[in-house]
Write a protein that holds these residues in place. Sequence first.
Motif, PDB file in Angstrom:
ATOM      1  N   SER A  79      41.643  22.666  16.233  1.00 36.06           N
ATOM      2  CA  SER A  79      42.212  21.403  16.688  1.00 36.06           C
ATOM      3  C   SER A  79      43.580  21.147  16.019  1.00 36.06           C
ATOM      4  O   SER A  79      44.532  20.710  16.672  1.00 36.06           O
ATOM      5  CB  SER A  79      41.276  20.243  16.379  1.00 36.06           C
ATOM      6  OG  SER A  79      40.066  20.411  17.057  1.00 36.06           O
ATOM      7  N   LEU A  80      43.658  21.428  14.722  1.00 33.85           N
ATOM      8  CA  LEU A  80      44.941  21.267  14.022  1.00 33.85           C
ATOM      9  C   LEU A  80      46.003  22.214  14.572  1.00 33.85           C
ATOM     10  O   LEU A  80      47.165  21.823  14.748  1.00 33.85           O
ATOM     11  CB  LEU A  80      44.748  21.531  12.521  1.00 33.85           C
ATOM     12  CG  LEU A  80      44.024  20.441  11.741  1.00 33.85           C
ATOM     13  CD1 LEU A  80      43.755  20.904  10.316  1.00 33.85           C
ATOM     14  CD2 LEU A  80      44.839  19.166  11.739  1.00 33.85           C
ATOM     15  N   ALA A  81      45.619  23.441  14.883  1.00 33.66           N
ATOM     16  CA  ALA A  81      46.564  24.405  15.429  1.00 33.66           C
ATOM     17  C   ALA A  81      47.066  23.945  16.801  1.00 33.66           C
ATOM     18  O   ALA A  81      48.259  24.100  17.113  1.00 33.66           O
ATOM     19  CB  ALA A  81      45.920  25.791  15.522  1.00 33.66           C
ATOM     20  N   ARG A  82      46.178  23.375  17.602  1.00 32.94           N
ATOM     21  CA  ARG A  82      46.616  22.872  18.914  1.00 32.94           C
ATOM     22  C   ARG A  82      47.597  21.726  18.768  1.00 32.94           C
ATOM     23  O   ARG A  82      48.552  21.618  19.526  1.00 32.94           O
ATOM     24  CB  ARG A  82      45.398  22.430  19.730  1.00 32.94           C
ATOM     25  CG  ARG A  82      44.656  23.553  20.346  1.00 32.94           C
ATOM     26  CD  ARG A  82      43.601  23.058  21.301  1.00 32.94           C
ATOM     27  NE  ARG A  82      42.849  24.196  21.809  1.00 32.94           N
ATOM     28  CZ  ARG A  82      41.558  24.168  22.105  1.00 32.94           C
ATOM     29  NH1 ARG A  82      40.886  23.050  21.946  1.00 32.94           N
ATOM     30  NH2 ARG A  82      40.967  25.237  22.552  1.00 32.94           N
ATOM     31  N   LEU A  83      47.341  20.832  17.808  1.00 36.32           N
ATOM     32  CA  LEU A  83      48.252  19.698  17.584  1.00 36.32           C
ATOM     33  C   LEU A  83      49.628  20.190  17.132  1.00 36.32           C
ATOM     34  O   LEU A  83      50.657  19.639  17.523  1.00 36.32           O
ATOM     35  CB  LEU A  83      47.674  18.750  16.548  1.00 36.32           C
ATOM     36  CG  LEU A  83      46.511  17.876  17.005  1.00 36.32           C
ATOM     37  CD1 LEU A  83      45.948  17.102  15.825  1.00 36.32           C
ATOM     38  CD2 LEU A  83      46.967  16.910  18.096  1.00 36.32           C
ATOM     39  N   ILE A  84      49.635  21.204  16.294  1.00 38.33           N
ATOM     40  CA  ILE A  84      50.897  21.676  15.744  1.00 38.33           C
ATOM     41  C   ILE A  84      51.685  22.514  16.754  1.00 38.33           C
ATOM     42  O   ILE A  84      52.887  22.322  16.934  1.00 38.33           O
ATOM     43  CB  ILE A  84      50.640  22.512  14.462  1.00 38.33           C
ATOM     44  CG1 ILE A  84      50.096  21.606  13.358  1.00 38.33           C
ATOM     45  CG2 ILE A  84      51.909  23.217  13.983  1.00 38.33           C
ATOM     46  CD1 ILE A  84      49.596  22.336  12.123  1.00 38.33           C
TER      47      ILE A  84
END
Length: 86
Positions: A79-84
């Motif tokens: 999820s963090l990778a998608r946001l970034i």
Amino acid sequence: MAKRQVSTATRGAGKKSGRKAQRQGRLAGAKRFVREVRAELGRVTWPDREQLQQSTAVVLIIVLLLTAYIAAWDFVFQSLARLIFL
């Protein structure tokens, strides 16, 4: 002084018998090893059926818990990778 003549048959026979002795020595060592392993396995205290079932259940529960734990962290980092990056 005359040199002593050694026939090739004599030289080859010595090498062959030495190899045969080595092979027999290895075979005797392997037989001894197997005999000692069997004796050692006879002295082992093996778990009974109930102990085996309990140990199996503990291992399966721990594996399931660790799987859930790693899956949760994987979801967080995904999820963090998608946001970034998106």
